[in-house]
Design an enzyme around this catalytic site. Structure first.
Site, PDB file in Angstrom:
ATOM      1  N   LYS A  90       0.881  -1.164   0.000  1.00 20.16           N
ATOM      2  CA  LYS A  90       0.000   0.000   0.000  1.00 20.16           C
ATOM      3  C   LYS A  90       0.917   1.212   0.000  1.00 20.16           C
ATOM      4  O   LYS A  90       1.604   1.487   0.985  1.00 20.16           O
ATOM      5  CB  LYS A  90      -0.909   0.020   1.221  1.00 20.16           C
ATOM      6  CG  LYS A  90      -1.843   1.237   1.231  1.00 20.16           C
ATOM      7  CD  LYS A  90      -2.548   1.413   2.558  1.00 20.16           C
ATOM      8  CE  LYS A  90      -3.277   2.748   2.562  1.00 20.16           C
ATOM      9  NZ  LYS A  90      -3.786   3.097   3.908  1.00 20.16           N
ATOM     10  N   GLY A 114      -7.939   9.214   9.543  1.00 25.72           N
ATOM     11  CA  GLY A 114      -8.252   9.216  10.967  1.00 25.72           C
ATOM     12  C   GLY A 114      -9.269  10.234  11.418  1.00 25.72           C
ATOM     13  O   GLY A 114      -9.522  10.362  12.615  1.00 25.72           O
ATOM     14  N   ALA A 172      -9.615   5.854   4.036  1.00 25.56           N
ATOM     15  CA  ALA A 172      -9.481   6.983   4.974  1.00 25.56           C
ATOM     16  C   ALA A 172     -10.766   7.804   5.054  1.00 25.56           C
ATOM     17  O   ALA A 172     -11.419   8.076   4.052  1.00 25.56           O
ATOM     18  CB  ALA A 172      -8.323   7.898   4.590  1.00 25.56           C
ATOM     19  N   GLY A 173     -11.092   8.178   6.296  1.00 22.97           N
ATOM     20  CA  GLY A 173     -12.198   9.085   6.553  1.00 22.97           C
ATOM     21  C   GLY A 173     -13.473   8.438   7.041  1.00 22.97           C
ATOM     22  O   GLY A 173     -14.369   9.118   7.549  1.00 22.97           O
ATOM     23  N   ASN A 189      -9.148   1.768   9.510  1.00 24.82           N
ATOM     24  CA  ASN A 189      -8.454   1.346  10.715  1.00 24.82           C
ATOM     25  C   ASN A 189      -9.007   2.071  11.944  1.00 24.82           C
ATOM     26  O   ASN A 189      -9.600   1.486  12.834  1.00 24.82           O
ATOM     27  CB  ASN A 189      -6.955   1.600  10.566  1.00 24.82           C
ATOM     28  CG  ASN A 189      -6.141   1.136  11.759  1.00 24.82           C
ATOM     29  OD1 ASN A 189      -4.945   1.370  11.831  1.00 24.82           O
ATOM     30  ND2 ASN A 189      -6.734   0.487  12.729  1.00 24.82           N
ATOM     31  N   THR A 190      -8.838   3.401  11.964  1.00 24.87           N
ATOM     32  CA  THR A 190      -9.177   4.182  13.151  1.00 24.87           C
ATOM     33  C   THR A 190     -10.631   4.026  13.569  1.00 24.87           C
ATOM     34  O   THR A 190     -10.932   3.938  14.767  1.00 24.87           O
ATOM     35  CB  THR A 190      -8.868   5.669  12.898  1.00 24.87           C
ATOM     36  OG1 THR A 190      -7.507   5.800  12.476  1.00 24.87           O
ATOM     37  CG2 THR A 190      -9.075   6.490  14.156  1.00 24.87           C
TER      38      THR A 190
END
Length: 268
Positions: A99, A160, A186-187, A208-209
């Protein structure tokens, strides 16, 4: 496997990809990944000891679970730095998957697209399977595909942030511009964000977050799995055309009170 995701000749049974950072311990990471149903997980080459293989280590656990590792170049701010980190990841994790991240700004973590394209061209020539984290610019996405990337991974919002998809219109244009799979990266903050991304036509979502920092990471992982599946099914099924005014669900023909209607009582 009826709706598996195919990227560059590889097949993934889940359209949800997850990260491994920010969890409180290895056990929580394992439980959340299991609940997500993901079979591809990212690991940060510069933040994880890829030489550790014991059962209590992150890498040992991931291998025990039979998961496909996706080393990432998180924290790299130049093309050269990302290229070197990708090579380290290939040697340590024994995979050509990467990635690719080249960050342009430490506050927003927005990608440096010029450096990203430069690094992608080099790594593709070296035989890497490059999955690039990029912005939602269709022109940049097209250049990454021309460089040989088998997919593109545009952000939905800053890394994040949990803000959800801030510019769905650009994402739709991007998806129409290129012919390779698009993974929203993301987001995402909650399951509805994942569902919206899939309903737009994204081929998958990476997060992830949103899972790791939830009050109940395992529960949120399952919610994300269901959100991705629901959004994908809704996209494939085709939503009804939206209308400004009401449209009665029940047919009006023969309703009592309309001209020529005959009242009747149906008894079974």
């Amino acid at each position: 496997m009826d709706d598996a995701l195919h990227i560059g000749g590889r097949t993934f049974r889940s359209r949800l990809f997850v990260g491994t950072g920010k969890y409180k311990d290895v056990d929580e990471t394992r439980a959340a990944i299991k609940a997500s149903g993901a079979d591809l997980v990212t690991v940060a080459v510069r933040r994880v000891n890829l030489a550790e293989t014991g059962g209590r280590s992150l890498l040992g656990m991931l291998r025990e679970e039979g998961l496909t590792l996706l080393p990432n170049t998180a924290g790299c701010y130049t093309a050269d730095e990302a290229i070197r980190t990708a090579r380290l990841g290939r040697e340590a994790a024994e995979t050509e998957l990467v990635k690719l991240e080249v960050i342009g700004d430490p506050k927003t973590l927005f990608p440096d697209t010029e450096g990203l394209i430069e690094a992608a061209r080099v790594l593709v020539k070296e035989g890497f399977f490059v999955m690039p984290y990029t912005n939602d610019d269709p022109i940049v996405a097209r250049k990454l595909v021309d460089a040989g990337c088998p997919c593109v991974m545009p952000l939905g919002a800053p890394i994040g942030s949990g803000l959800g998809l801030r510019n769905p219109y650009n994402l739709r244009i991007l998806m129409e511009t290129i012919s390779v799979p698009v993974i929203v990266d993301a987001g995402v903050g909650t399951a509805s964000d994942a569902a919206v991304a899939m309903e737009l036509g994204a081929d998958g979502v990476l997060m992830n977050t949103a899972i790791a920092l939830a009050r109940d990471p395992v529960g949120m992982a399952r919610a994300m799995k269901l959100g991705v599946e629901a959004g994908r099914l809704a996209f494939k099924s085709g939503r009804m055309p939206p209308k400004l005014y009401a449209n009665a669900s029940s047919p009006l023909d023969g309703m009592i009170g309309t001209p020529g209607a005959v009242a009747r009582l149906d008894i079974e």
